[in-house]
Design an enzyme around this catalytic site. Structure first.
Site, PDB file in Angstrom:
ATOM      1  N   CYS A  78       0.875  -1.170   0.000  1.00  0.00           N
ATOM      2  CA  CYS A  78       0.000   0.000   0.000  1.00  0.00           C
ATOM      3  C   CYS A  78       0.909   1.215   0.000  1.00  0.00           C
ATOM      4  CB  CYS A  78      -0.921   0.009   1.215  1.00  0.00           C
ATOM      5  SG  CYS A  78      -1.949   1.498   1.323  1.00  0.00           S
ATOM      6  N   ASN A  80       0.330   4.495  -0.462  1.00  0.00           N
ATOM      7  CA  ASN A  80      -0.113   5.642   0.333  1.00  0.00           C
ATOM      8  C   ASN A  80      -0.001   5.355   1.821  1.00  0.00           C
ATOM      9  OD1 ASN A  80      -0.853   7.395  -1.860  1.00  0.00           O
ATOM     10  ND2 ASN A  80      -2.632   6.107  -2.197  1.00  0.00           N
ATOM     11  N   CYS A 224      -4.457   5.211  -4.951  1.00  0.00           N
ATOM     12  CA  CYS A 224      -3.830   3.922  -4.682  1.00  0.00           C
ATOM     13  C   CYS A 224      -2.395   4.024  -5.177  1.00  0.00           C
ATOM     14  CB  CYS A 224      -4.576   2.794  -5.395  1.00  0.00           C
ATOM     15  SG  CYS A 224      -3.805   1.169  -5.163  1.00  0.00           S
ATOM     16  N   GLY A 225      -1.459   4.040  -4.243  1.00  0.00           N
ATOM     17  CA  GLY A 225      -0.065   4.251  -4.599  1.00  0.00           C
ATOM     18  C   GLY A 225       0.516   3.124  -5.420  1.00  0.00           C
TER      19      GLY A 225
END
Length: 294
Positions: A78, A80, A224-225
């Site tokens: 993830c 972010n 969504c990184g």
């Protein structure tokens, strides 16, 4: 008694990607899926991911992080959330270079005045690494489509693993396709045995991509990184962009550098603290929310 009752939490966000940080290094409890789902209710403490911090496994790292989605499932990455825990740990320790461990490998982060840079590692393009249900000759264009069979709206996505499985569909009109309609079907398509994050990507220029994401286990998300990383490397692999791009999501911009020297993906973007508090039994088990906020 709920397993996580009375545990402190910190609510943060990265580009509007809602993150709950649970620092469990002093009491390494598992995050029960049912408690995660209860906590994620819209009237309790809605989040996209929980970043649960556990004691480090190796010297020189700050913590081992497990990532729990809003539906209680686990994620491998993830982006972010990684920036959020880097900012959290920098505030706690005063250090600005931090390394976390995860199931996807080491997460090397640098906290700067203008944002947080996270090394997301090396992308994996092999069909078994993504993973897909069976051998595919070219993961730059998967034989997959969605929409009416006679005139599919989505077709031939690029697929890649950036800690999580990702499928990126190239489109000319982001607003002309209802991702909320097609996202669930594609996330659970049999070709993805571990499900997948589904993105719609528009190439604006060789330096700019606009992205919308249906996130595995979380649904439509403002950012969504790992999907931004997946879109950037997939576009570069197809020759549609260079290796350094700006990716615009509904929550804002991320800057992705697919470093040529070692193929590591560097992602830079903001992270923000919102509030903190303690988890209560009602938040974790009941329909009646009760949030204690400091």
């Amino acid at each position: 008694m709920a397993a996580l009752e009375n545990r402190p939490f910190v609510k943060m966000n990265g580009l509007g990607n809602e993150i709950v940080v649970l620092d469990l290094r002093d009491a390494p409890l598992a995050v029960p899926a049912a408690e995660a789902r209860a906590l994620a209710r819209a009237d309790v403490l809605p989040f996209d991911q929980i970043m649960a911090l556990y004691p480090p496994l190796h010297e020189g790292t700050s913590a081992f992080v497990r990532i729990v989605n809003a539906d209680g499932s686990e994620a491998g990455a993830c982006g972010n959330g990684t920036r959020c825990i880097a900012l959290y740990e920098a505030g706690r320790t005063g250090r600005h270079h931090l390394v976390f461990e995860s199931v996807a490998g080491l997460l090397d982060c640098t906290v700067k005045p203008d944002g947080v840079t996270a090394d997301m590692g090396v992308p994996h393009f092999g069909w078994a690494d993504i993973p897909l249900a069976g051998p595919v000759a070219d993961t730059r264009e998967l034989e997959l489509q969605a929409g009416p069979s006679e005139a599919p709206l989505l077709r031939a996505p690029a697929v890649v693993n950036v800690g999580n499985p990702h499928a990126i569909f190239w489109v000319d009109d982001l607003d002309g396709i209802d991702l909320a309609q097609y996202g669930p079907e594609l996330e659970h398509h049999p070709v993805f045995p571990e499900r997948a994050n589904i993105s719609l990507a528009k190439i604006v220029s060789p330096e700019h991509i606009v992205l919308k994401v249906w996130e595995r286990g979380a649904g439509l998300t403002r950012a969504c990184g790992s999907a931004a990383c997946a879109a950037a490397v997939s576009a570069a692999r197809l020759g549609r962009t260079g290796r350094r791009v700006r990716v615009t999501l509904p929550g804002g911009d991320l800057f992705i550098d697919w470093r040529e020297a070692d193929d590591h993906i560097l992602m830079t973007g903001p992270a923000e603290y919102e509030f903190d508090g303690r988890l209560t039994a009602a938040m974790l088990t009941d329909d009646t929310p009760h949030v204690e906020v400091n």
